[in-house]
Design an enzyme around this catalytic site. Structure first.
Site, PDB file in Angstrom:
ATOM      1  N   ASP A   1      11.370 -20.023  -4.668  1.00 39.12           N
ATOM      2  CA  ASP A   1      10.402 -18.790  -5.600  1.00 39.12           C
ATOM      3  C   ASP A   1      11.625 -17.915  -6.041  1.00 39.12           C
ATOM      4  O   ASP A   1      11.818 -17.106  -5.617  1.00 39.12           O
ATOM      5  CB  ASP A   1       9.243 -18.290  -4.754  1.00 39.12           C
ATOM      6  CG  ASP A   1       8.507 -17.325  -6.328  1.00 39.12           C
ATOM      7  OD1 ASP A   1       9.124 -18.163  -7.287  1.00 39.12           O
ATOM      8  OD2 ASP A   1       7.926 -17.154  -6.292  1.00 39.12           O
TER       9      ASP A   1
ATOM     10  N   LYS B   1       2.814  -6.509   4.415  1.00 40.27           N
ATOM     11  CA  LYS B   1       2.498  -7.062   3.319  1.00 40.27           C
ATOM     12  C   LYS B   1       1.036  -7.657   4.291  1.00 40.27           C
ATOM     13  O   LYS B   1       1.096  -7.977   4.710  1.00 40.27           O
ATOM     14  CB  LYS B   1       2.929  -8.605   2.922  1.00 40.27           C
ATOM     15  CG  LYS B   1       2.958 -10.004   1.939  1.00 40.27           C
ATOM     16  CD  LYS B   1       3.906 -11.156   1.755  1.00 40.27           C
ATOM     17  CE  LYS B   1       3.501 -11.704   0.822  1.00 40.27           C
ATOM     18  NZ  LYS B   1       5.054 -13.117   1.233  1.00 40.27           N
TER      19      LYS B   1
ATOM     20  N   LYS C   1      -1.385  -8.235  -1.486  1.00 38.75           N
ATOM     21  CA  LYS C   1      -0.971  -7.226  -1.587  1.00 38.75           C
ATOM     22  C   LYS C   1       0.373  -6.239  -0.314  1.00 38.75           C
ATOM     23  O   LYS C   1       0.492  -6.997   0.969  1.00 38.75           O
ATOM     24  CB  LYS C   1      -1.580  -5.701  -1.688  1.00 38.75           C
ATOM     25  CG  LYS C   1      -2.432  -5.628  -2.997  1.00 38.75           C
ATOM     26  CD  LYS C   1      -3.318  -4.222  -2.928  1.00 38.75           C
ATOM     27  CE  LYS C   1      -4.505  -4.268  -4.279  1.00 38.75           C
ATOM     28  NZ  LYS C   1      -5.500  -5.711  -4.576  1.00 38.75           N
ATOM     29  N   VAL C   2       1.437  -5.700  -1.286  1.00 35.96           N
ATOM     30  CA  VAL C   2       2.508  -5.715  -0.719  1.00 35.96           C
ATOM     31  C   VAL C   2       2.568  -3.668  -0.482  1.00 35.96           C
ATOM     32  O   VAL C   2       2.462  -3.167  -1.688  1.00 35.96           O
ATOM     33  CB  VAL C   2       4.043  -5.752  -1.502  1.00 35.96           C
ATOM     34  CG1 VAL C   2       4.746  -5.092  -0.238  1.00 35.96           C
ATOM     35  CG2 VAL C   2       3.723  -7.261  -1.363  1.00 35.96           C
TER      36      VAL C   2
ATOM     37  N   GLY D   1      -0.515  -9.736  -5.895  1.00 38.04           N
ATOM     38  CA  GLY D   1      -0.371 -11.270  -6.399  1.00 38.04           C
ATOM     39  C   GLY D   1      -1.606 -11.826  -5.801  1.00 38.04           C
ATOM     40  O   GLY D   1      -2.189 -11.053  -5.814  1.00 38.04           O
ATOM     41  N   THR D   2      -1.405 -13.123  -6.215  1.00 43.72           N
ATOM     42  CA  THR D   2      -3.221 -13.657  -5.571  1.00 43.72           C
ATOM     43  C   THR D   2      -2.711 -13.453  -4.050  1.00 43.72           C
ATOM     44  O   THR D   2      -3.917 -13.994  -3.947  1.00 43.72           O
ATOM     45  CB  THR D   2      -2.326 -15.243  -6.200  1.00 43.72           C
ATOM     46  OG1 THR D   2      -1.747 -16.345  -5.395  1.00 43.72           O
ATOM     47  CG2 THR D   2      -2.999 -15.473  -7.417  1.00 43.72           C
ATOM     48  N   PHE D   3      -2.018 -13.540  -3.525  1.00 42.06           N
ATOM     49  CA  PHE D   3      -1.467 -13.935  -2.186  1.00 42.06           C
ATOM     50  C   PHE D   3      -2.240 -12.530  -1.757  1.00 42.06           C
ATOM     51  O   PHE D   3      -2.622 -12.418  -0.084  1.00 42.06           O
ATOM     52  CB  PHE D   3      -0.042 -14.166  -1.201  1.00 42.06           C
ATOM     53  CG  PHE D   3       0.735 -13.027  -2.232  1.00 42.06           C
ATOM     54  CD1 PHE D   3       0.484 -11.736  -1.381  1.00 42.06           C
ATOM     55  CD2 PHE D   3       1.399 -12.614  -2.948  1.00 42.06           C
ATOM     56  CE1 PHE D   3       1.237 -10.688  -1.802  1.00 42.06           C
ATOM     57  CE2 PHE D   3       2.269 -11.347  -3.508  1.00 42.06           C
ATOM     58  CZ  PHE D   3       2.165 -10.838  -2.624  1.00 42.06           C
TER      59      PHE D   3
ATOM     60  N   LEU E   1       3.844  -1.049  -3.768  1.00 43.56           N
ATOM     61  CA  LEU E   1       4.135  -1.787  -4.021  1.00 43.56           C
ATOM     62  C   LEU E   1       4.711  -2.993  -4.859  1.00 43.56           C
ATOM     63  O   LEU E   1       5.457  -3.308  -5.644  1.00 43.56           O
ATOM     64  CB  LEU E   1       5.499  -2.517  -2.764  1.00 43.56           C
ATOM     65  CG  LEU E   1       5.803  -1.251  -2.081  1.00 43.56           C
ATOM     66  CD1 LEU E   1       6.905  -1.907  -0.766  1.00 43.56           C
ATOM     67  CD2 LEU E   1       6.763  -0.223  -3.364  1.00 43.56           C
ATOM     68  N   GLY E   2       3.798  -3.915  -4.483  1.00 39.49           N
ATOM     69  CA  GLY E   2       3.296  -5.123  -5.754  1.00 39.49           C
ATOM     70  C   GLY E   2       2.086  -5.697  -5.009  1.00 39.49           C
ATOM     71  O   GLY E   2       1.119  -5.489  -4.240  1.00 39.49           O
TER      72      GLY E   2
END
Length: 720
Positions: free
Chosen positions: A428, A331, A294-295, A290-292, A287-288
């Site tokens: 955010d 997440k 994955k979702v 980033g640096t954190f 789904l998405g």
């Protein structure tokens, strides 16, 4: 809306068919249907969901629009004025073009006063005069109530601009108290004919269990975890496949072996079909990321509702004995210490939200459960629709109708007000972090000329059609950057396009930064474009000044220089190189475009065009974007009163009518006021000085939320 007498009057007006999606035919039934749905929604969904202790604690809702001049209530293209008082018609079946309300308007009134925590009352004169006007409808979401959780709104104090950094020790101490359930990969036993690989002796640990790594004793642990685990084990023992296998003397099928890989940077390596979490979650889609981390969209094959809200049901079986699993969003945090630490703060934020709003009535995503798997913190939530950003990208026209903007604005501000009352700053807020609860939409084919002007990507994604949501309900997600107001504040937060000026200038930031971000989001919903499409500080600051129509306040710049010179608090590492050097220390003004000592411009022409061409003062900028709906004569000037603005619009309309005989678009005074007060709210949210910026609590009481508009967002509401 409170009214003393409601009358109807037949009006013959057939020239308003140019308003998008609204025709004279059936207008009465349209409004009646809308008001009926609105009343039902408010009565059965909104008020019951608030769970007030008693009727006396209800916040008073002021739904009366501002005073509207009788003579100018409607602009009729035939220039026929509506009489002050119409003849009453007792026949309820008469088809009318408009609903006319006679309302009791106070002659004099005093400012609202606070009576208890979050309960607003107003003292009015007993003298009334009857006022006739057109009442335009609102979506139910624009009327959502809010019960304040704290007596005074959260604000930022003046001295916090210099010294606010938050307590790092409080953040670390809070994270140390987090306990995570650790799940390990199961080892199938060939000796157990009824072995279910989703259950293993080590799959579920109690809140105080020790972990194999230094972080395993940290994380959020809910009180119901043990009850959930016992129910799961009980239901698994009685599951239909096991009973069937036992009766026929065959072994039950074991679940797929777990396959979950991590790369050298601590990221989970996505692969569709992977199984993890004690063989419970099957990966279906990315789904998405980033640096954190994955979702993932996952199939939850061991739970019907998860561990967050409803712990009574875990498996649902159909008549054939097969399970009906649900899909969830998981997440998966990177297996790196600093990201795990940030995830623990996120879990504490989600826990605070859950404890104060377990049913999600304040539009915040609710945590279902969390666990530690192979050094990855996994956060499980409900799977919702696409983000607002994705919906805009796939739409033939990215702009939302005004009624949808208002509905989303009320939900966003109300959610942030709830978070601020809990002492939480989201930091955010952006369209990517606002999800649609329902993606259902009505489609309208666009003119060929419009389709030809689209980019190839948008044309393919939209199919040449404009989509209108049937339900603009939203949820706020991604609390990975959220902080508690008294804990550590990183020097730089927010995605660039939605970053408040106090962050760019390296000053202390607090609750007001969320308000600035919301204003950026609302303007983007109206225009279909990002308000600040830039990637570096100088252009960002130049655009801020241009949109606000004024330079940065000197006292703000002075605080920035003082804080930097005395090394107070934490500041961005590039503050001197990208911000301070562009200010004149004597005049305290931003030097843009930049000049050299000889007076020659050194700012690149491309940069000047990008700033000057992409934005204007906010009232002018908004007016330009919505003229497509109301004609070139529509304009808002925030330096003039609403009455003066309306007089200028009428004179332009009459002039165009005299010369051309045809007027594009359609507008009445309440519709104009809808957009005028929208700009006014955004202006207050874009205040440079965060100590003077409107608070979320104050924004909820703004005049804009008392006004309605009749557009395709209204006509499409609740179609499916």
């Amino acid at each position: 809306m409170s009214v003393s007498t409601q009358t109807r009057r037949k009006r013959t007006r057939t020239n308003n068919s140019n308003m998008d999606g609204v025709n004279d035919t059936g207008a009465d039934s349209l409004l009646e249907g809308m008001l009926a749905r609105q009343s039902s929604f408010l009565q059965h969904n909104l008020k019951e969901g608030l769970n007030f202790a008693d009727g006396d604690n209800h916040a008073t809702v002021h739904n009366e629009p501002p005073f509207i001049d009788n003579e100018n209530a409607i602009v009729d293209l035939d220039h026929t004025k509506v009489d002050a008082i119409g003849e009453e018609d007792d026949d309820e079946n008469v088809e009318d073009d408009d609903l006319i309300f006679i309302k009791e308007q106070p002659v004099h009134f005093t400012s609202p006063t606070i009576s208890g925590a979050g309960n607003y009352t107003s003292t009015t004169s007993k003298k009334f005069k009857k006022q006739r006007t057109i009442s335009l409808p609102q979506l139910p979401h624009a009327k959502l109530l809010y019960q304040a959780m704290q007596e005074t709104p959260r604000v930022q104090k003046n001295d916090e601009l210099l010294h606010l950094t938050g307590s790092t020790s409080m953040t670390l101490d809070g994270n140390r108290n987090v306990n995570l359930r650790v799940i390990r990969s199961p080892s199938p036993s060939n000796n157990d004919p009824f072995y279910d690989s989703s259950v293993s002796p080590t799959a579920e640990c109690s809140a105080g269990s020790a972990s194999s790594d230094s972080d395993s004793a940290m994380g959020t642990e809910f009180n119901h975890t043990e009850n959930v685990n016992r129910q799961k084990r009980s239901l698994r023992r009685l599951s239909a496949p096991r009973l069937a296998a036992k009766l026929v003397g065959k072994k039950a099928k074991t679940k797929k072996r777990e396959n979950f890989k991590t790369d050298k940077d601590g990221h989970y390596v996505y692969q569709e079909g992977d199984v993890f979490g004690g063989s419970r979650f099957v990966v279906k889609q990315l789904l998405g990321q980033g640096t954190f981390g994955k979702v993932l969209k996952c199939r939850d094959i061991a739970s019907g509702t998860g561990g967050g809200i409803d712990t009574n049901t875990f498996h649902t079986w159909n008549s054939t004995g097969s399970a009906q699993p649900r899909y969830v969003a998981v997440k998966v945090i990177r297996a790196i210490d600093r990201y795990r630490e940030a995830a623990k703060t996120e879990l504490r934020v989600l826990q605070a939200i859950y404890e104060n709003d377990p049913h999600g009535q304040y539009q915040c995503l609710i945590l279902q459960e969390c666990f530690d798997y192979k050094n990855h913190i996994c956060i499980v939530t409900d799977l919702l629709g696409r983000s607002v950003y994705d919906f805009m990208c796939s739409n033939g026209v990215a702009r939302f109708p005004g009624s949808h903007v208002q509905a989303m604005a009320k939900q966003l501000i109300r959610s942030v007000c709830f978070l601020h009352d809990l002492g939480i700053i989201h930091t955010d807020l952006k369209p990517e972090n606002v999800l649609l609860c329902d993606e259902s939409s009505m489609e309208k084919s666009l003119p060929l000329s419009v389709v030809r002007s689209m980019s190839a990507r948008r044309k393919e994604a939209s199919g040449g059609k404009r989509k209108f949501l049937t339900n603009p309900e939203i949820k706020i997600i991604d609390f990975g950057s959220a902080v508690f107001h008294n804990e550590y504040h990183p020097p730089v937060i927010s995605t660039r396009h939605y970053r408040a000026p106090e962050i760019v200038l390296g000053l202390g930031w607090s609750f007001p930064c969320d308000i600035w971000s919301i204003a950026c989001v609302l303007v983007e919903l109206v225009t279909g474009e990002s308000l600040y499409p830039i990637h570096e500080n100088l252009e960002h600051m130049a655009m801020m000044q241009r949109i606000n129509g004024e330079p940065f306040p000197p006292h703000i710049v002075e605080k920035m220089l003082y804080k930097s010179a005395h090394k107070l608090g934490n500041s961005p590492s590039d503050l001197n190189a990208t911000v301070i050097k562009h200010f004149d220390t004597n005049s305290l003004t931003l030097q843009w475009p930049e000049k050299n000592k000889r007076g020659d411009y050194i700012t690149k022409e491309k940069s000047i065009k990008r700033v000057m061409g992409s934005c204007d003062r906010l009232d002018i900028h908004i007016s330009k974007k919505i003229r497509a709906d109301y004609g070139d004569w529509f304009s808002i000037n925030w330096n003039l009163t609403p009455e003066k603005n309306w007089s200028l619009i009428k004179s332009k309309l009459l002039s165009e009518r005299r010369h051309d005989g045809v007027v594009s678009g359609d507008l009445n005074k309440e519709t104009f006021l809808f957009w005028y007060w929208f700009v006014d709210l955004c202006r207050k949210m874009f205040e440079f000085d965060p100590t003077k910026r409107i608070t979320a609590r104050q924004a909820l009481e703004h005049e804009w939320f008392n006004l309605g508009i009749l557009d395709e967002g209204i006509t499409c509401f609740g179609k499916f």
